[in-house]
Design a protein around this motif. Structure first.
Motif, PDB file in Angstrom:
ATOM      1  N   GLY A 252      26.470  51.681  44.421  1.00 54.67           N
ATOM      2  CA  GLY A 252      26.998  52.546  45.470  1.00 54.67           C
ATOM      3  C   GLY A 252      28.027  51.874  46.353  1.00 54.67           C
ATOM      4  N   LYS A 253      27.958  50.558  46.451  1.00 58.61           N
ATOM      5  CA  LYS A 253      28.933  49.808  47.249  1.00 58.61           C
ATOM      6  C   LYS A 253      30.198  49.478  46.458  1.00 58.61           C
ATOM      7  CE  LYS A 253      26.466  49.384  51.061  1.00 58.61           C
ATOM      8  NZ  LYS A 253      26.886  49.953  52.366  1.00 58.61           N
ATOM      9  N   ALA A 254      30.143  49.675  45.143  1.00 57.25           N
ATOM     10  CA  ALA A 254      31.293  49.498  44.247  1.00 57.25           C
ATOM     11  C   ALA A 254      32.022  48.164  44.421  1.00 57.25           C
ATOM     12  CB  ALA A 254      32.271  50.656  44.422  1.00 57.25           C
ATOM     13  N   PRO A 255      31.305  47.045  44.459  1.00 60.48           N
ATOM     14  CA  PRO A 255      32.015  45.760  44.532  1.00 60.48           C
ATOM     15  C   PRO A 255      32.846  45.496  43.277  1.00 60.48           C
ATOM     16  CG  PRO A 255      29.680  45.415  44.126  1.00 60.48           C
ATOM     17  CD  PRO A 255      29.841  46.864  44.446  1.00 60.48           C
ATOM     18  N   ASP A 256      32.541  46.197  42.179  1.00 60.05           N
ATOM     19  CA  ASP A 256      33.350  46.042  40.973  1.00 60.05           C
ATOM     20  C   ASP A 256      34.795  46.468  41.221  1.00 60.05           C
ATOM     21  OD1 ASP A 256      31.912  48.533  41.261  1.00 60.05           O
ATOM     22  OD2 ASP A 256      32.746  49.170  39.348  1.00 60.05           O
ATOM     23  N   ASP A 257      35.003  47.457  42.113  1.00 61.33           N
ATOM     24  CA  ASP A 257      36.374  47.861  42.426  1.00 61.33           C
ATOM     25  C   ASP A 257      37.117  46.774  43.192  1.00 61.33           C
ATOM     26  OD1 ASP A 257      36.164  50.269  41.139  1.00 61.33           O
ATOM     27  OD2 ASP A 257      35.662  51.421  42.922  1.00 61.33           O
ATOM     28  N   LEU A 258      36.397  46.011  44.004  1.00 64.29           N
ATOM     29  CA  LEU A 258      37.033  44.891  44.707  1.00 64.29           C
ATOM     30  C   LEU A 258      37.446  43.810  43.717  1.00 64.29           C
ATOM     31  CD1 LEU A 258      34.702  44.509  47.844  1.00 64.29           C
ATOM     32  CD2 LEU A 258      36.885  45.722  47.673  1.00 64.29           C
ATOM     33  N   ILE A 259      36.586  43.562  42.729  1.00 68.53           N
ATOM     34  CA  ILE A 259      36.924  42.560  41.717  1.00 68.53           C
ATOM     35  C   ILE A 259      38.169  42.994  40.945  1.00 68.53           C
ATOM     36  CG2 ILE A 259      36.106  41.436  39.606  1.00 68.53           C
ATOM     37  CD1 ILE A 259      33.255  41.692  40.763  1.00 68.53           C
ATOM     38  N   ARG A 260      38.231  44.266  40.603  1.00 65.37           N
ATOM     39  CA  ARG A 260      39.419  44.771  39.898  1.00 65.37           C
ATOM     40  C   ARG A 260      40.667  44.668  40.780  1.00 65.37           C
ATOM     41  NH1 ARG A 260      35.292  48.481  38.275  1.00 65.37           N
ATOM     42  NH2 ARG A 260      34.875  48.309  36.024  1.00 65.37           N
ATOM     43  N   ALA A 261      40.485  44.915  42.084  1.00 65.01           N
ATOM     44  CA  ALA A 261      41.624  44.796  43.002  1.00 65.01           C
ATOM     45  C   ALA A 261      42.142  43.364  43.058  1.00 65.01           C
ATOM     46  CB  ALA A 261      41.219  45.276  44.402  1.00 65.01           C
ATOM     47  N   VAL A 262      41.236  42.397  43.023  1.00 61.76           N
ATOM     48  CA  VAL A 262      41.648  40.989  43.019  1.00 61.76           C
ATOM     49  C   VAL A 262      42.462  40.684  41.763  1.00 61.76           C
ATOM     50  CG1 VAL A 262      40.791  38.618  42.811  1.00 61.76           C
ATOM     51  CG2 VAL A 262      39.784  40.163  44.492  1.00 61.76           C
ATOM     52  N   ALA A 263      42.019  41.212  40.618  1.00 64.36           N
ATOM     53  CA  ALA A 263      42.768  40.989  39.377  1.00 64.36           C
ATOM     54  C   ALA A 263      44.176  41.573  39.482  1.00 64.36           C
ATOM     55  CB  ALA A 263      42.010  41.611  38.203  1.00 64.36           C
ATOM     56  N   ILE A 264      44.292  42.743  40.110  1.00 67.33           N
ATOM     57  CA  ILE A 264      45.605  43.366  40.292  1.00 67.33           C
ATOM     58  C   ILE A 264      46.487  42.504  41.184  1.00 67.33           C
ATOM     59  CG2 ILE A 264      46.808  45.374  41.285  1.00 67.33           C
ATOM     60  CD1 ILE A 264      44.359  47.061  40.450  1.00 67.33           C
ATOM     61  N   LEU A 265      45.914  41.979  42.269  1.00 68.01           N
ATOM     62  CA  LEU A 265      46.676  41.145  43.197  1.00 68.01           C
ATOM     63  C   LEU A 265      47.157  39.865  42.518  1.00 68.01           C
ATOM     64  CD1 LEU A 265      44.486  41.637  46.387  1.00 68.01           C
ATOM     65  CD2 LEU A 265      46.858  42.364  46.125  1.00 68.01           C
ATOM     66  N   LEU A 266      46.310  39.280  41.677  1.00 78.47           N
ATOM     67  CA  LEU A 266      46.718  38.072  40.958  1.00 78.47           C
ATOM     68  C   LEU A 266      47.885  38.370  40.030  1.00 78.47           C
ATOM     69  CD1 LEU A 266      43.221  36.539  40.121  1.00 78.47           C
ATOM     70  CD2 LEU A 266      44.909  35.631  41.717  1.00 78.47           C
ATOM     71  N   GLU A 267      47.854  39.527  39.388  1.00 79.95           N
ATOM     72  CA  GLU A 267      48.963  39.922  38.516  1.00 79.95           C
ATOM     73  C   GLU A 267      50.262  40.071  39.309  1.00 79.95           C
ATOM     74  OE1 GLU A 267      47.818  43.486  36.553  1.00 79.95           O
ATOM     75  OE2 GLU A 267      46.375  42.504  35.213  1.00 79.95           O
ATOM     76  N   ARG A 268      50.129  40.435  40.583  1.00 77.31           N
ATOM     77  CA  ARG A 268      51.312  40.610  41.425  1.00 77.31           C
ATOM     78  C   ARG A 268      51.774  39.303  42.053  1.00 77.31           C
ATOM     79  NH1 ARG A 268      49.761  46.120  44.857  1.00 77.31           N
ATOM     80  NH2 ARG A 268      49.412  47.491  43.047  1.00 77.31           N
ATOM     81  N   GLY A 269      51.070  38.223  41.780  1.00 80.28           N
ATOM     82  CA  GLY A 269      51.505  36.927  42.278  1.00 80.28           C
ATOM     83  C   GLY A 269      50.813  36.451  43.535  1.00 80.28           C
ATOM     84  N   TYR A 270      49.815  37.171  44.012  1.00 85.56           N
ATOM     85  CA  TYR A 270      49.076  36.733  45.209  1.00 85.56           C
ATOM     86  C   TYR A 270      47.988  35.736  44.807  1.00 85.56           C
ATOM     87  CZ  TYR A 270      51.171  40.477  47.980  1.00 85.56           C
ATOM     88  OH  TYR A 270      52.056  41.294  48.643  1.00 85.56           O
ATOM     89  N   ASP A 271      47.823  34.727  45.605  1.00 83.84           N
ATOM     90  CA  ASP A 271      46.761  33.741  45.406  1.00 83.84           C
ATOM     91  C   ASP A 271      45.501  34.261  46.096  1.00 83.84           C
ATOM     92  OD1 ASP A 271      45.262  31.495  44.896  1.00 83.84           O
ATOM     93  OD2 ASP A 271      46.259  30.248  46.404  1.00 83.84           O
ATOM     94  N   ALA A 272      44.955  35.360  45.556  1.00 85.18           N
ATOM     95  CA  ALA A 272      43.869  36.079  46.235  1.00 85.18           C
ATOM     96  C   ALA A 272      42.503  35.526  45.847  1.00 85.18           C
ATOM     97  CB  ALA A 272      43.938  37.568  45.890  1.00 85.18           C
ATOM     98  N   SER A 273      41.602  35.504  46.831  1.00 82.22           N
ATOM     99  CA  SER A 273      40.212  35.127  46.576  1.00 82.22           C
ATOM    100  C   SER A 273      39.303  36.092  47.318  1.00 82.22           C
ATOM    101  CB  SER A 273      39.935  33.690  47.023  1.00 82.22           C
ATOM    102  OG  SER A 273      40.056  33.586  48.433  1.00 82.22           O
TER     103      SER A 273
END
Length: 436
Positions: A252-273
């Motif tokens: 219900g908290k959908a942390p999997d969507d946050l993980i997917r968002a991090v993958a998207i940010l990395l693809e865009r060149g952000y050093d996201a954690s």
């Protein structure tokens, strides 16, 4: 609303002689920081709050510095205290056939409970008798049940058997709290909803079973505890982009969507954690391994860290370090974790669900996105990371929003005001009392 000072003084004196019952299931758990704060607020108001819970929290949820102290303050229904057993049996037998029939009717009339559900509900009767014995020993005329699941069933049975009156807080949609909601609420003296959205939905579903009197009060934060040690610093455009999230680890908290968002940010060149605080409370605790597998499949295992059940101090430390807070819930009544981030001046991103829009005006106090849209989460994070003036503006307005309308003292005051009215010492109250 103004109360007669003499009436208030009389009522507070009455409440100091007696006790206000405070019922929270499996208390204190890792997500129960709000209740600890509300109890402190009640103490500061001079209210004698007697704490009752269904059972002790499981060891993995005992993570706060105040856990042991509150466990010592709490009476647990399971296992029953030996000194209460005889009194509980006497209370149950002494209730008599008429009251037994009222309890049976309150279960038999439940249209949303099958035969097994009705049997399970009736098995709560001994705990209701134990509550009566406890209330008589402690001088408790009224019990406030946080949540409307089985704890509310116990409070309802206790009342029908001749025990104390009760009220209920609504923290989430009725459907998420089990069946027989109409009977649980029909006998409650008042209700408190954390948002107007929840209140209106509950009144529509309950119909004539809804209490006449309601309060609207958020599960707020203690702004004196959640304070920064140093000013918020937006992302500088280089180095790690630190994202923090906090909440129970379940679908219900959908942390999997946050993980997917991090993958998207990395693809865009952000050093996201991403760092996520919270214990896996999914059935059989199977969700966390799924999230770890997802992170591995997306190649972001080294960018995502699960902190487990985290103390209040740990959450504050994480917020001190974070550039952005994000919560991807599929449903959220309001979001205490979001409020903690906001009052700490961390720009917050949340999903446009439940009562969250009552907390955040998108673009003013934080940013709202649609649920199940990790691309929108990534866009919102990138927007805050790339716009320092916006990040600073959200930091300031988010903090002000919480301090002005979403503090623990407001929720505690609402509970006290409603109880004052119930005890006969307060001025008559409107059917709905709103704070914030």
């Amino acid at each position: 609303m103004f109360l007669n000072p003499l009436a208030v003084a009389w009522s507070l004196a009455y409440m100091r002689r007696s006790a206000l019952g405070y019922l929270v299931p499996e208390f204190p758990g890792s997500t129960h920081t709000f209740f600890e704060r509300e109890l402190r607020a009640l103490d500061s108001l001079g209210i004698n709050a007697a704490v009752l819970s269904t059972r002790r929290p499981r060891p993995q949820f005992r993570c706060h510095s105040w856990t042991e102290a509150l466990m010592g303050r709490t009476t647990y229904l399971v296992p029953p205290r030996p000194e209460l057993v005889v009194e509980a049996i006497a209370a149950l037998l002494g209730a008599g056939p008429t009251r037994w029939w009222r309890c049976w009717k309150a279960i038999a009339s439940a249209e949303d409970l099958g035969a097994i559900g009705k049997l399970k509900a009736l098995l709560l009767l001994p705990f209701a008798a134990e509550l009566i014995a406890w209330s008589r020993r402690r001088g408790v005329p009224h019990v406030h049940s946080h949540f409307c699941a089985d704890g509310a069933h116990v409070a309802m049975f206790a009342f029908l058997l001749g025990g104390p009156t009760y009220s209920i807080s609504l923290h989430s949609e009725l459907w998420s709290n089990g069946g027989n909601q109409k009977n649980k609420w029909r006998h409650a003296k008042f209700g408190i909803a954390v948002t107007r959205t929840l209140l209106e939905a509950a009144q529509g579903e309950l119909g004539d079973a809804a209490p006449e009197t309601w309060g609207i009060a958020p599960m707020g934060v203690d702004a004196s505890v959640f304070r920064r040690e140093r000013p918020y610093e937006p992302f500088a455009g280089r180095g790690p982009l630190r994202i923090f999230s906090c909440g129970r680890i379940n679908p219900g908290k959908a942390p999997d969507d946050l993980i997917r968002a991090v993958a998207i940010l990395l693809e865009r060149g952000y050093d996201a954690s991403l760092r996520i605080a919270g214990e896996d409370d999914s059935p059989r605790r199977t969700f966390l391994p799924q999230l770890e597998a997802l992170a591995a499949s997306l190649g972001v295992s080294d960018r995502v860290e699960f902190l487990g059940a985290s103390s209040e101090e740990t959450v504050r430390e994480e917020l001190e370090q974070a550039h952005v807070f994000a919560l991807a819930s599929l449903n959220e009544a309001l979001g205490v974790a979001t409020m903690e981030a906001m009052v700490m001046g961390v720009p917050a991103i949340a999903t446009k669900v439940g009562g969250v829009p009552e907390l955040i005006e998108s673009g003013v106090h934080g940013l709202l996105v649609e649920p199940r849209r990790p691309d929108q989460i990534a866009d919102a994070i990138a927007r805050i990371a790339g716009d320092r003036p916006l990040a600073n503006a959200l930091s300031r307005s988010g903090e002000a929003r919480i301090r002005q309308g979403f503090t623990t003292m407001q929720s505690a005051s609402t509970l006290v005001r409603l109880f004052l009215d119930l005890s006969g010492g307060g001025a008559p109250m409107a059917p709905v009392v709103e704070v914030g």
